[in-house]
Design a protein around this motif. Structure first.
Motif, PDB file in Angstrom:
ATOM      1  N   ILE A 198      -4.499   9.725  -1.700  1.00 46.65           N
ATOM      2  CA  ILE A 198      -5.397  10.141  -0.618  1.00 46.65           C
ATOM      3  C   ILE A 198      -6.672   9.314  -0.616  1.00 46.65           C
ATOM      4  CG2 ILE A 198      -6.870  12.035   0.183  1.00 46.65           C
ATOM      5  CD1 ILE A 198      -4.643  13.951  -0.782  1.00 46.65           C
ATOM      6  N   ILE A 199      -7.290   9.143  -1.783  1.00 47.23           N
ATOM      7  CA  ILE A 199      -8.566   8.437  -1.816  1.00 47.23           C
ATOM      8  C   ILE A 199      -8.385   6.961  -1.460  1.00 47.23           C
ATOM      9  CG2 ILE A 199      -8.699   7.667  -4.241  1.00 47.23           C
ATOM     10  CD1 ILE A 199     -11.575   8.758  -4.266  1.00 47.23           C
ATOM     11  N   LEU A 200      -7.230   6.383  -1.800  1.00 46.55           N
ATOM     12  CA  LEU A 200      -6.958   4.992  -1.424  1.00 46.55           C
ATOM     13  C   LEU A 200      -6.866   4.846   0.084  1.00 46.55           C
ATOM     14  CD1 LEU A 200      -6.232   2.085  -2.273  1.00 46.55           C
ATOM     15  CD2 LEU A 200      -3.840   2.820  -2.385  1.00 46.55           C
ATOM     16  N   HIS A 201      -6.151   5.753   0.738  1.00 44.95           N
ATOM     17  CA  HIS A 201      -6.015   5.660   2.196  1.00 44.95           C
ATOM     18  C   HIS A 201      -7.301   6.064   2.910  1.00 44.95           C
ATOM     19  CE1 HIS A 201      -1.769   5.489   1.051  1.00 44.95           C
ATOM     20  NE2 HIS A 201      -1.561   4.945   2.227  1.00 44.95           N
ATOM     21  N   TYR A 202      -8.045   6.979   2.337  1.00 40.56           N
ATOM     22  CA  TYR A 202      -9.347   7.323   2.922  1.00 40.56           C
ATOM     23  C   TYR A 202     -10.308   6.142   2.791  1.00 40.56           C
ATOM     24  CZ  TYR A 202     -12.757  10.786   4.552  1.00 40.56           C
ATOM     25  OH  TYR A 202     -13.670  11.485   5.299  1.00 40.56           O
ATOM     26  N   PHE A 203     -10.176   5.385   1.721  1.00 38.84           N
ATOM     27  CA  PHE A 203     -10.936   4.145   1.557  1.00 38.84           C
ATOM     28  C   PHE A 203     -10.579   3.159   2.664  1.00 38.84           C
ATOM     29  CE2 PHE A 203     -10.453  -0.216  -0.123  1.00 38.84           C
ATOM     30  CZ  PHE A 203     -11.789  -0.560  -0.265  1.00 38.84           C
ATOM     31  N   LYS A 208     -10.409 -10.437   3.464  1.00 36.60           N
ATOM     32  CA  LYS A 208     -10.359 -10.013   2.061  1.00 36.60           C
ATOM     33  C   LYS A 208      -9.733  -8.626   1.941  1.00 36.60           C
ATOM     34  CE  LYS A 208     -14.417 -12.567   0.388  1.00 36.60           C
ATOM     35  NZ  LYS A 208     -15.804 -12.432  -0.134  1.00 36.60           N
ATOM     36  N   PHE A 209     -10.110  -7.755   2.865  1.00 34.59           N
ATOM     37  CA  PHE A 209      -9.574  -6.390   2.844  1.00 34.59           C
ATOM     38  C   PHE A 209      -8.058  -6.398   3.005  1.00 34.59           C
ATOM     39  CE2 PHE A 209      -8.229  -2.812   5.606  1.00 34.59           C
ATOM     40  CZ  PHE A 209      -8.375  -1.782   4.693  1.00 34.59           C
ATOM     41  N   SER A 210      -7.551  -7.155   3.975  1.00 34.15           N
ATOM     42  CA  SER A 210      -6.107  -7.157   4.252  1.00 34.15           C
ATOM     43  C   SER A 210      -5.317  -7.846   3.156  1.00 34.15           C
ATOM     44  CB  SER A 210      -5.833  -7.824   5.602  1.00 34.15           C
ATOM     45  OG  SER A 210      -6.299  -9.160   5.605  1.00 34.15           O
ATOM     46  N   SER A 211      -5.898  -8.852   2.504  1.00 33.42           N
ATOM     47  CA  SER A 211      -5.149  -9.592   1.487  1.00 33.42           C
ATOM     48  C   SER A 211      -5.216  -8.938   0.117  1.00 33.42           C
ATOM     49  CB  SER A 211      -5.671 -11.035   1.399  1.00 33.42           C
ATOM     50  OG  SER A 211      -7.040 -11.056   1.014  1.00 33.42           O
ATOM     51  N   ARG A 212      -6.325  -8.268  -0.209  1.00 36.89           N
ATOM     52  CA  ARG A 212      -6.510  -7.723  -1.552  1.00 36.89           C
ATOM     53  C   ARG A 212      -6.207  -6.232  -1.671  1.00 36.89           C
ATOM     54  NH1 ARG A 212     -12.351 -10.236  -3.490  1.00 36.89           N
ATOM     55  NH2 ARG A 212     -11.773 -12.452  -3.452  1.00 36.89           N
ATOM     56  N   TYR A 213      -6.435  -5.468  -0.582  1.00 35.48           N
ATOM     57  CA  TYR A 213      -6.416  -4.015  -0.735  1.00 35.48           C
ATOM     58  C   TYR A 213      -5.479  -3.284   0.217  1.00 35.48           C
ATOM     59  CZ  TYR A 213     -10.692  -5.175  -3.242  1.00 35.48           C
ATOM     60  OH  TYR A 213     -11.594  -5.732  -4.114  1.00 35.48           O
ATOM     61  N   PHE A 214      -5.324  -3.800   1.427  1.00 35.07           N
ATOM     62  CA  PHE A 214      -4.598  -3.037   2.441  1.00 35.07           C
ATOM     63  C   PHE A 214      -3.103  -3.319   2.347  1.00 35.07           C
ATOM     64  CE2 PHE A 214      -3.306  -2.528   7.044  1.00 35.07           C
ATOM     65  CZ  PHE A 214      -3.183  -1.154   6.934  1.00 35.07           C
ATOM     66  N   PHE A 215      -2.350  -2.327   1.832  1.00 34.67           N
ATOM     67  CA  PHE A 215      -0.906  -2.458   1.684  1.00 34.67           C
ATOM     68  C   PHE A 215      -0.236  -1.243   2.326  1.00 34.67           C
ATOM     69  CE2 PHE A 215      -2.909  -4.274  -2.147  1.00 34.67           C
ATOM     70  CZ  PHE A 215      -2.586  -5.604  -1.944  1.00 34.67           C
ATOM     71  N   VAL A 216       0.791  -1.510   3.118  1.00 35.51           N
ATOM     72  CA  VAL A 216       1.520  -0.420   3.765  1.00 35.51           C
ATOM     73  C   VAL A 216       2.226   0.430   2.724  1.00 35.51           C
ATOM     74  CG1 VAL A 216       3.347   0.148   5.396  1.00 35.51           C
ATOM     75  CG2 VAL A 216       1.774  -1.728   5.897  1.00 35.51           C
ATOM     76  N   GLU A 217       2.794  -0.211   1.712  1.00 35.71           N
ATOM     77  CA  GLU A 217       3.429   0.511   0.619  1.00 35.71           C
ATOM     78  C   GLU A 217       2.577   0.348  -0.635  1.00 35.71           C
ATOM     79  OE1 GLU A 217       7.480  -0.282  -0.173  1.00 35.71           O
ATOM     80  OE2 GLU A 217       8.187   0.409   1.783  1.00 35.71           O
ATOM     81  N   VAL A 218       2.224   1.465  -1.257  1.00 33.81           N
ATOM     82  CA  VAL A 218       1.377   1.418  -2.450  1.00 33.81           C
ATOM     83  C   VAL A 218       2.067   2.009  -3.672  1.00 33.81           C
ATOM     84  CG1 VAL A 218      -0.728   1.518  -1.068  1.00 33.81           C
ATOM     85  CG2 VAL A 218       0.278   3.650  -1.928  1.00 33.81           C
ATOM     86  N   LEU A 260      -4.042   9.402   9.664  1.00 36.69           N
ATOM     87  CA  LEU A 260      -5.393   8.834   9.716  1.00 36.69           C
ATOM     88  C   LEU A 260      -5.497   7.654  10.676  1.00 36.69           C
ATOM     89  CD1 LEU A 260      -6.317   8.917   5.904  1.00 36.69           C
ATOM     90  CD2 LEU A 260      -6.925  10.569   7.680  1.00 36.69           C
ATOM     91  N   ARG A 261      -4.380   7.269  11.274  1.00 37.55           N
ATOM     92  CA  ARG A 261      -4.338   6.192  12.284  1.00 37.55           C
ATOM     93  C   ARG A 261      -4.903   4.896  11.729  1.00 37.55           C
ATOM     94  NH1 ARG A 261      -7.251   8.518  17.428  1.00 37.55           N
ATOM     95  NH2 ARG A 261      -6.549   6.522  18.262  1.00 37.55           N
TER      96      ARG A 261
END
Length: 470
Positions: A296-301, A334-344, A361-362
């Motif tokens: 939850i906290i990862l996706h809220y981030f 940076k956000f898309s390459s380092r942190y944003f992953f559809v599958e975690v 959360l759209r």
């Protein structure tokens, strides 16, 4: 309808200055917070009211390695999720217009995440048995940071040391003093001086785990109210934010996770992640505080970073802030390459929860929107800069062509000796044209070099100033 036990976590997002990352970390340690190190083989039950143990190994095995490295770090790092925890075990009362609801604040987290996003997490528990209405009213009122209006019914917080009119005051005066001084002041982007301009509705996100009586069926109405945090109205009657049974059923179906039905359900909404069960198990409670919490906290981030970028680009000055646009594009990259992953997560349950959170959360929709908007904005500003450069080259080409045609050597010899202003009177038409072109060309070149140097110095110091404020 009776709640036998209720665990509630309140997530309060904030934006801190990354320039003060080390200072803020040191301040938290001085206030009794402990940097939470994730170590192999470690078991933790210090911050969960002694009711559950969270295994660090299970946390690490739940997520992909590229996510695990960001979430669970053993050393302080500005590119990771840094958790600072403090055990409190503080009794308190939530005073509403109808009743007093006793609860216990047993621990607090402060998560310092990349991009200047932070989360304050309040772990609380209400004493059971209490009515379902009171439990939802507790969550609804405690998530409100500020009083919305003078006429609206609100609540006060009473502790052994003080009474607080708002939850915001309670947080900043007693729970984490001095945290507010590290918030970003966004007034440098415009007239809006808010410190949390992208915070939705000034209400915290709630993750709760409630245990109902075993003889009570978990209906769509209960799940809807748990996700919407519907307690009771001003007269004390049960409140539900819809009168349409078909709408309620469809709403619940879209946001419900039924893997452990019919005794356990998890519903995800924009306001809350509600785990409703009639059979408490240590495994599910451990997941509530462990794997589910970090998911939850990862996706809220994700959501907070995208809201932050959306706000910052909306406050840009159209023609002056191309350097800020470049910084925002760098940030989203940076956000898309380092942190944003559809599958975690490597687990099936984790994949399903992640997909549900992305939809509710759209996040993907918001990511595509901000990325497209920034790319278009940058393209437009690049086109404008290219047009200005073309105009400049056109002017310089005219100067160069005309000077070549007339021959600048017509007057250039005058500048190699002591200039005699009287000699201007004897100039021919061609000499006057060459003289004016020479003076204008030298002047324009000097202005262009000076302007470029000034812009470079100004952008350098403006960037340093923004870094200190962000």
């Amino acid at each position: 309808m009776t709640v036998q036990m209720g665990h509630f976590m309140f997530l309060y997002p904030f934006s801190y200055r990354t320039y003060d990352f080390k200072a803020l970390s040191q301040t938290l340690c001085e206030q009794g917070f402990e940097f939470y190190k994730s170590e192999k083989g470690a078991l933790d039950d210090n911050y969960y009211n002694g009711e559950v143990t969270v295994s660090h190994d299970k946390l690490r095995q739940y997520f992909y390695p590229f996510v695990e490295d960001k979430l669970f770090n053993s050393e302080l790092s500005h590119i990771s999720f840094n958790r600072f925890s403090k055990r409190l075990d503080t009794p308190a009362l939530l005073q509403t217009h109808l009743e007093q609801i006793p609860f216990r604040l047993f621990s607090v987290d402060v998560h310092l995440c990349p991009f200047g996003i932070g989360f304050l997490v309040l772990r609380t528990k209400i004493k059971g048995p209490v009515s379902f209405d009171a439990a939802m009213q507790f969550a609804h009122r405690l998530r409100e940071l500020e009083k919305r209006s003078k006429n609206k019914l609100t609540a006060t917080i009473m502790t052994s040391s003080n009474t607080f009119d708002t939850v915001q005051q309670w947080i900043h005066d007693e729970i984490v003093p001095t945290l507010e001084k590290y918030y970003v002041d966004y007034s440098f982007l415009g007239e809006n001086a808010s410190k949390l301009p992208f915070f939705e509705d000034e209400r915290m996100f709630v993750s709760h785990y409630i245990v109902l009586s075993e003889d009570e069926p978990i209906t769509d109405e209960i799940l809807f109210r748990a996700g919407q945090l519907n307690g009771y109205d001003k007269n004390g009657a049960p409140y539900i934010a819809s009168s349409n049974d078909e709408y309620i059923a469809q709403y619940v179906q879209e946001k419900l996770y039924t893997r452990w039905a019919p005794t356990d359900y998890l519903i995800m909404t924009m306001h809350a992640a509600a785990h409703v069960t009639t059979k408490k198990t240590n495994a599910h409670l451990a997941a509530f505080y462990g794997t589910n919490f970090y998911t939850i906290i990862l996706h809220y981030f994700y959501k907070m970073v995208l809201l932050k970028l959306a706000f910052e680009h909306s406050e840009l000055t159209w023609e002056k802030d191309i350097d800020i646009v470049e910084e925002l594009i760098e940030e989203i990259t940076k956000f898309s390459s380092r942190y944003f992953f559809v599958e975690v997560s490597v687990r099936t349950e984790g994949k399903e929860l992640s997909k549900l959170l992305l939809d509710v959360l759209r996040i993907e929709e918001q990511y595509r929107s901000i990325r497209r908007t920034l790319d278009e904005l940058y393209q437009v500003q690049e086109d404008q800069a290219r047009d200005r450069q073309s105009d400049l080259l056109f002017i310089l080409t005219i100067f160069s062509t005309v000077s070549g045609l007339f021959g600048m050597n017509l007057v250039i010899e005058l500048f190699q000796q002591k200039f005699n202003w009287i000699s201007l009177g004897s100039f021919t038409l061609l000499e006057w044209i060459a003289f004016i072109l020479t003076i204008a060309g030298v002047g324009i070149a000097t202005l262009l070099v000076g302007h470029k140097l000034y812009s470079f110095i100004r952008q350098y110091f403006d960037k340093k100033t923004r870094e200190k404020k962000r």
